[in-house]
Design an enzyme around this catalytic site. Structure first.
Site, mmCIF file in Angstrom:
data_model
loop_
_atom_site.group_PDB
_atom_site.id
_atom_site.type_symbol
_atom_site.label_atom_id
_atom_site.label_comp_id
_atom_site.label_asym_id
_atom_site.label_seq_id
_atom_site.Cartn_x
_atom_site.Cartn_y
_atom_site.Cartn_z
ATOM 1 N N TYR A 193 -82.804 -48.248 -24.857
ATOM 2 C CA TYR A 193 -83.160 -49.624 -25.160
ATOM 3 C C TYR A 193 -82.152 -50.548 -24.493
ATOM 4 O O TYR A 193 -80.947 -50.323 -24.591
ATOM 5 C CB TYR A 193 -83.139 -49.864 -26.671
ATOM 6 N N TYR A 216 -75.335 -45.858 -33.474
ATOM 7 C CA TYR A 216 -76.248 -46.636 -34.307
ATOM 8 C C TYR A 216 -76.576 -45.778 -35.522
ATOM 9 O O TYR A 216 -76.927 -44.610 -35.380
ATOM 10 C CB TYR A 216 -77.487 -46.980 -33.499
ATOM 11 N N ASN A 265 -78.963 -45.315 -37.534
ATOM 12 C CA ASN A 265 -80.246 -44.604 -37.647
ATOM 13 C C ASN A 265 -80.359 -43.453 -36.659
ATOM 14 O O ASN A 265 -81.319 -42.696 -36.705
ATOM 15 C CB ASN A 265 -81.417 -45.567 -37.465
ATOM 16 N N TYR A 266 -79.413 -43.338 -35.750
ATOM 17 C CA TYR A 266 -79.375 -42.226 -34.801
ATOM 18 C C TYR A 266 -78.206 -41.325 -35.195
ATOM 19 O O TYR A 266 -77.177 -41.312 -34.546
ATOM 20 C CB TYR A 266 -79.172 -42.706 -33.370
#
Length: 153
Positions: free
Chosen positions: A14, A83, A85-86
């Protein structure tokens, strides 16, 4: 490096920058803003394996770690950031003490945000119902010590 080893990998990149850089690291819990060019999500899949201990599973984990090594010169360092969520269990696990949890927690949320989230977690989930190996820890029995030592309010 071969990316399509056996169709078990997922890779997303991203792009960052622009408007995101206008917010400070502590304005919101998500701190990875100024100076961050990309966010990389990578994973391997074990759904076709009976466990993560099979030879194929171990080969996939080895591939993931070698991919991380390949990216190493291009990613944040000292500390490497992530991050939340990772999940990246190679950053560390455990939350028995603030020192232990901060090894990985400050890489996800950076210092002040991590402290802020610990205070919030102590109020909204004091029994640690929502947990995983790298979830925000609860120090309810040691909250007063943490307040004195780390300036929690």
């Amino acid at each position: 490096m071969e990316l399509n080893m056996d169709n078990s990998q997922t890779l997303f990149m991203y792009t960052f920058g622009g408007k995101m850089e206008e917010y400070s690291d502590t304005a919101l819990p998500y701190p990875h803003r100024a100076g961050v060019l990309y966010q990389v999500f990578k994973r391997v899949d074990f759904m076709d394996q009976p466990s993560d201990k099979t030879a194929i599973s171990r080969r996939r984990v080895a591939w993931l770690r070698s991919f991380d090594k390949t990216l190493e010169p291009c990613v944040s360092k000292n500390p490497r950031e992530a991050y939340s969520n990772y999940n990246d269990l190679d950053l560390g696990v455990g939350s028995a003490t603030y020192e232990e949890a901060s090894v990985w927690g400050e890489r996800y949320w950076k210092g002040e945000n991590f402290k802020k989230l610990i205070r919030i977690k102590a109020k909204v989930d004091p029994h640690n119902f929502f947990k995983h190996p790298q979830s925000i820890p609860v120090f309810s029995t040691h909250l007063e010590i943490c307040r004195r030592k780390f300036g929690f309010t």
